[in-house]
Motif scaffolding. Structure first.
Motif, PDB file in Angstrom:
ATOM      1  N   LEU A  42      47.881  15.536  55.079  1.00 19.26           N
ATOM      2  CA  LEU A  42      48.729  15.156  53.959  1.00 19.26           C
ATOM      3  C   LEU A  42      50.176  14.997  54.400  1.00 19.26           C
ATOM      4  O   LEU A  42      50.858  14.042  53.997  1.00 19.26           O
ATOM      5  CB  LEU A  42      48.630  16.215  52.858  1.00 19.26           C
ATOM      6  N   PHE A  43      50.644  15.912  55.222  1.00 18.00           N
ATOM      7  CA  PHE A  43      52.029  15.870  55.684  1.00 18.00           C
ATOM      8  C   PHE A  43      52.299  14.580  56.461  1.00 18.00           C
ATOM      9  O   PHE A  43      53.311  13.914  56.243  1.00 18.00           O
ATOM     10  CB  PHE A  43      52.306  17.089  56.570  1.00 18.00           C
ATOM     11  N   VAL A  44      51.397  14.208  57.358  1.00 17.30           N
ATOM     12  CA  VAL A  44      51.585  13.005  58.176  1.00 17.30           C
ATOM     13  C   VAL A  44      51.530  11.749  57.314  1.00 17.30           C
ATOM     14  O   VAL A  44      52.395  10.860  57.414  1.00 17.30           O
ATOM     15  CB  VAL A  44      50.541  12.953  59.302  1.00 17.30           C
ATOM     16  N   LEU A  45      50.505  11.656  56.459  1.00 16.67           N
ATOM     17  CA  LEU A  45      50.345  10.461  55.632  1.00 16.67           C
ATOM     18  C   LEU A  45      51.503  10.313  54.642  1.00 16.67           C
ATOM     19  O   LEU A  45      52.087   9.235  54.515  1.00 16.67           O
ATOM     20  CB  LEU A  45      49.017  10.524  54.882  1.00 16.67           C
TER      21      LEU A  45
ATOM     22  N   PHE B  18      56.309  20.691  50.859  1.00 19.03           N
ATOM     23  CA  PHE B  18      54.931  20.891  51.297  1.00 19.03           C
ATOM     24  C   PHE B  18      54.866  21.869  52.469  1.00 19.03           C
ATOM     25  O   PHE B  18      53.958  22.689  52.566  1.00 19.03           O
ATOM     26  CB  PHE B  18      54.307  19.551  51.706  1.00 19.03           C
ATOM     27  N   ASP B  19      55.837  21.773  53.351  1.00 20.90           N
ATOM     28  CA  ASP B  19      55.872  22.664  54.508  1.00 20.90           C
ATOM     29  C   ASP B  19      56.038  24.121  54.071  1.00 20.90           C
ATOM     30  O   ASP B  19      55.526  25.035  54.724  1.00 20.90           O
ATOM     31  CB  ASP B  19      57.018  22.257  55.440  1.00 20.90           C
ATOM     32  N   TYR B  20      56.768  24.336  52.958  1.00 24.98           N
ATOM     33  CA  TYR B  20      56.957  25.691  52.441  1.00 24.98           C
ATOM     34  C   TYR B  20      55.804  26.143  51.546  1.00 24.98           C
ATOM     35  O   TYR B  20      55.808  27.272  51.063  1.00 24.98           O
ATOM     36  CB  TYR B  20      58.264  25.770  51.651  1.00 24.98           C
ATOM     37  N   GLY B  21      54.845  25.252  51.293  1.00 32.06           N
ATOM     38  CA  GLY B  21      53.686  25.636  50.494  1.00 32.06           C
ATOM     39  C   GLY B  21      53.805  25.351  49.017  1.00 32.06           C
ATOM     40  O   GLY B  21      53.084  25.944  48.209  1.00 32.06           O
ATOM     41  N   PHE B  22      54.709  24.412  48.641  1.00 31.61           N
ATOM     42  CA  PHE B  22      54.849  24.076  47.231  1.00 31.61           C
ATOM     43  C   PHE B  22      53.525  23.574  46.658  1.00 31.61           C
ATOM     44  O   PHE B  22      52.690  23.006  47.352  1.00 31.61           O
ATOM     45  CB  PHE B  22      55.894  22.970  47.052  1.00 31.61           C
ATOM     46  N   TRP B  23      53.382  23.748  45.339  1.00 31.00           N
ATOM     47  CA  TRP B  23      52.324  23.130  44.550  1.00 31.00           C
ATOM     48  C   TRP B  23      50.911  23.557  44.984  1.00 31.00           C
ATOM     49  O   TRP B  23      49.966  22.801  44.869  1.00 31.00           O
ATOM     50  CB  TRP B  23      52.421  21.607  44.581  1.00 31.00           C
TER      51      TRP B  23
ATOM     52  N   TRP C  48      45.415  25.284  51.023  1.00 35.40           N
ATOM     53  CA  TRP C  48      44.606  24.283  51.704  1.00 35.40           C
ATOM     54  C   TRP C  48      44.378  24.685  53.153  1.00 35.40           C
ATOM     55  O   TRP C  48      45.118  25.486  53.723  1.00 35.40           O
ATOM     56  CB  TRP C  48      45.292  22.918  51.661  1.00 35.40           C
ATOM     57  N   SER C  49      43.382  24.072  53.755  1.00 37.34           N
ATOM     58  CA  SER C  49      43.136  24.299  55.182  1.00 37.34           C
ATOM     59  C   SER C  49      44.247  23.657  56.004  1.00 37.34           C
ATOM     60  O   SER C  49      44.928  22.736  55.540  1.00 37.34           O
ATOM     61  CB  SER C  49      41.787  23.711  55.587  1.00 37.34           C
ATOM     62  N   LEU C  50      44.431  24.140  57.219  1.00 41.55           N
ATOM     63  CA  LEU C  50      45.481  23.612  58.079  1.00 41.55           C
ATOM     64  C   LEU C  50      45.292  22.125  58.336  1.00 41.55           C
ATOM     65  O   LEU C  50      46.255  21.357  58.354  1.00 41.55           O
ATOM     66  CB  LEU C  50      45.498  24.383  59.414  1.00 41.55           C
ATOM     67  N   GLU C  51      44.042  21.690  58.506  1.00 37.08           N
ATOM     68  CA  GLU C  51      43.770  20.280  58.789  1.00 37.08           C
ATOM     69  C   GLU C  51      44.156  19.399  57.604  1.00 37.08           C
ATOM     70  O   GLU C  51      44.776  18.335  57.767  1.00 37.08           O
ATOM     71  CB  GLU C  51      42.285  20.077  59.118  1.00 37.08           C
TER      72      GLU C  51
END
Length: 470
Positions: free
Chosen positions: A354-357, A336-341, A346-349
């Motif tokens: 998503l990353f945190v959850l 996700f950090d590399y922008g997969f999928w 998406w917006s930064l927020e």
């Protein structure tokens, strides 16, 4: 006429299907391939569709095990070349079939695990976040885990019933697993020795027959591919041309102490291939004229020599690699950090949320399952037949752990063992009171489990606070 109430496992499978389809439709259907391994498997599958041969660049190759590219090629033939969405849907179906197999394997432990306990093992595996995420990557995890669970199920059936049919199927599934991921190609021999010597309640003739049939059926299924590879590479090549170079990348002078697997990215002139070219003892100057199989053999020879010449360094590295095998699971988060999928759009927020959850869910589930499994392992009585079958499952864990600790480890490599972890976790929680009482009356087990748990926790804290911020 009233319909019968469906078994609870059906509801588990339905929940797993809803979760997976929700993820499938939540992200763009045109997901790209970002991981090198995904691109390699896809390229091999496309060549299989176009030419019917396992090749790359117009030449026959043995660089990857054949079964997963073949699996992709069959989907491409029906649903269109490079139809990644179709692959992901098939892997969703395969993962749900694996859930059913986990339930079936757990039911074999009927003397120590109730039906609800088996259901818990299946549910934990079905909803395990990292395994769910792997369904959407063109990697071997989903298919390989399916074969491995069938190996475990049939082996457990043999322990419980002595069925020679079960051990024959075990050999077949072990071979199919090896043809998906080569770590299993050597497994028939040590596992056959286990069947021969460990289940003492079984007659020696049946144990001997079981061990022989396991090796016979596994070897028969793998033999055609081994013969083909050996002829193509002009040296013995079992499943692929990766074992020697992987061993060298994990055991040469420029192997990173932490994250040894990252040796694949070491730049020239310190990369494994350039170092091998400069080596006189392996006749590196001749490698340009050799097949990939010969290069792989020479790399393995270099690694073995380095290990023997540097035992202290090797032991320290292996200890680190053994810890890294049980790292916190962050492959999906890194993706996700590399922008997969399509996440990069998406917006930064939204990406941060998503990353945190997702990070919280993945790590909490991993720690819960692993610590619960440890509690189940240390509270298991190994005197009954099911206890002996549990020893076999632990030997499978040690087999994977040991090989990856010698070569190189990554947290993704423990994912196929999640079915074993969820089984032991279910054993603990389905009999929580009795097992906790057992641990309290066996302080050596309780202390040993506590030491292992604290050691893992210390490693995770070291990674989070001292390594990752650097």
């Amino acid at each position: 006429m009233f319909l019968k109430k469906p078994p609870l496992i059906v509801w588990v499978l339905l929940a797993g299907l809803v979760l997976r389809l929700g993820i499938f439709f939540a992200f763009p259907s045109t997901w790209k391939l970002y991981i090198v391994d995904e691109k390699d498997y896809n390229q091999l599958a496309v060549h299989l569709v176009d030419t019917g041969m396992f090749q790359a660049g117009g030449e026959l190759v043995s660089i990857r095990p054949p079964l997963y590219p073949w699996f992709l090629s069959q989907i491409y033939k029906v649903w269109g070349s490079e139809n990644y969405s179709a692959v992901r849907l098939f892997q969703i179906a395969l993962s749900l079939a694996t859930v059913g197999c986990v339930y079936g394997m757990a039911r074999e432990f009927s003397d120590t695990l109730s039906e609800r306990g088996a259901l818990l093992a299946a549910a934990l595996f079905c909803l395990y976040p990292s395994m769910v995420g792997e369904n959407f990557l063109l990697l071997t995890e989903t298919l390989f885990t399916f074969w491995l669970v069938l190996v475990l199920w049939t082996a457990t059936r043999f322990f419980r019933t002595g069925s020679l049919y079960a051990v024959c199927f075990c050999g077949v599934f072990m071979a199919l697993g090896a043809l998906t991921r080569s770590i299993l190609w050597m497994a028939p021999v040590p596992f056959a020795l286990f069947l021969l010597f460990w289940p003492s309640w079984m007659g020696w003739k049946r144990r001997l027959a079981g061990a022989f049939l396991l090796v016979l059926f596994a070897g028969t299924v793998m033999a055609p591919w081994m013969i083909r590879n050996t002829r193509v590479q002009r040296t013995f090549t079992a499943i692929d041309c990766m074992s020697g170079r992987n061993l060298m990348m994990g055991n040469y002078e420029h192997t990173p102490f932490y994250r040894a697997w990252d040796a694949v990215g070491v730049p020239a002139p310190n990369d494994w291939y350039t170092v091998l070219l400069r080596d006189g003892e392996t006749r590196g100057e001749q490698l340009y004229r050799e097949t990939q199989g010969v290069v792989d053999r020479r790399a393995g020879e270099y690694a073995k020599r380095f290990i023997l010449q540097n035992p202290g360094l090797t032991l320290r590295r292996d200890a680190m690699k053994a810890c890294c095998f049980w790292q916190l699971e962050r492959s999906l988060l890194a993706g996700f950090d590399y922008g997969f999928w399509g996440i990069s759009s998406w917006s930064l927020e939204k990406r941060l949320l998503l990353f945190v959850l997702l990070g919280g869910v993945i790590q909490l589930c991993y720690v819960f399952v692993l610590y619960s499994a440890m509690a189940g392992i240390f509270s298991t009585r190994f005197s009954s037949w099911s206890g002996m079958a549990a020893v076999f499952l632990l030997c499978v864990v040690v087999y994977f752990w040991g090989i990856h600790s010698l070569i190189f480890s990554h947290e993704r490599y423990h994912l196929p063992l999640v079915p074993i972890l969820t089984l032991f976790a279910a054993m603990f929680w389905s009999q929580y009171a009795a097992r906790w009482e057992f641990l309290k009356t066996h302080p050596k087990r309780l202390v040993s489990g506590g030491v292992v748990a604290m050691g893992l926790l210390a490693f995770w804290i070291w990674e989070i606070f001292l390594v990752l911020p650097v």
